[in-house]
Design an enzyme around this catalytic site. Sequence first.
Site, PDB file in Angstrom:
ATOM      1  N   LEU A  30      35.970   6.423  -1.614  1.00 22.64           N
ATOM      2  CA  LEU A  30      34.856   6.310  -0.886  1.00 22.64           C
ATOM      3  C   LEU A  30      34.843   7.636  -0.081  1.00 22.64           C
ATOM      4  O   LEU A  30      35.706   8.456   0.355  1.00 22.64           O
ATOM      5  CB  LEU A  30      35.038   5.406   0.259  1.00 22.64           C
ATOM      6  CG  LEU A  30      35.076   3.760  -0.087  1.00 22.64           C
ATOM      7  CD1 LEU A  30      35.030   3.018   1.138  1.00 22.64           C
ATOM      8  CD2 LEU A  30      33.754   3.442  -1.046  1.00 22.64           C
ATOM      9  N   ASP A  31      33.463   8.190   0.174  1.00 20.05           N
ATOM     10  CA  ASP A  31      33.227   9.595   0.867  1.00 20.05           C
ATOM     11  C   ASP A  31      33.915   9.314   2.097  1.00 20.05           C
ATOM     12  O   ASP A  31      34.093   8.413   2.794  1.00 20.05           O
ATOM     13  CB  ASP A  31      31.732   9.714   1.031  1.00 20.05           C
ATOM     14  CG  ASP A  31      31.034   9.887  -0.444  1.00 20.05           C
ATOM     15  OD1 ASP A  31      31.924  10.723  -1.160  1.00 20.05           O
ATOM     16  OD2 ASP A  31      29.775   9.951  -0.497  1.00 20.05           O
ATOM     17  N   MET A  32      33.959  10.578   2.715  1.00 16.35           N
ATOM     18  CA  MET A  32      34.699  10.559   4.136  1.00 16.35           C
ATOM     19  C   MET A  32      33.723   9.851   5.115  1.00 16.35           C
ATOM     20  O   MET A  32      34.470   9.078   5.902  1.00 16.35           O
ATOM     21  CB  MET A  32      35.076  11.867   4.430  1.00 16.35           C
ATOM     22  CG  MET A  32      35.805  12.258   5.718  1.00 16.35           C
ATOM     23  SD  MET A  32      36.066  13.707   6.131  1.00 16.35           S
ATOM     24  CE  MET A  32      36.399  13.961   7.643  1.00 16.35           C
ATOM     25  N   THR A  67      32.095   7.134   4.745  1.00 12.44           N
ATOM     26  CA  THR A  67      31.710   5.985   4.428  1.00 12.44           C
ATOM     27  C   THR A  67      33.033   5.219   4.808  1.00 12.44           C
ATOM     28  O   THR A  67      34.062   5.346   4.556  1.00 12.44           O
ATOM     29  CB  THR A  67      31.567   5.848   2.764  1.00 12.44           C
ATOM     30  OG1 THR A  67      30.299   6.917   2.499  1.00 12.44           O
ATOM     31  CG2 THR A  67      31.431   4.408   2.475  1.00 12.44           C
TER      32      THR A  67
END
Length: 86
Positions: free
Chosen positions: A61-63, A65
């Site tokens: 997951l993106d940072m 998120t």
Amino acid sequence: MHETGIRPGQAVAIVHADDALIVVDKPAGLLSVPARGEARQDCLASRIQALYADALIVHRLDMATSGLVLFARGAGDRADGRRPRP
């Protein structure tokens, strides 16, 4: 404390763990995997692998998120992390 509010070594919530799978609640502001640079090595993958040496991250997951991240366990001797076929 980092500008993200996530402290190095701060515990993350393990939602489920068994012999095959780990489910972790990743907070926003924490990297899923390490990034370039000394200051960006603290990440969810390294925190979980410190507890479960055989854990391999399944997705990221993106940072920024938050959400559930899956780790596979017991990958055996395969370098690519996949289980051998029976």
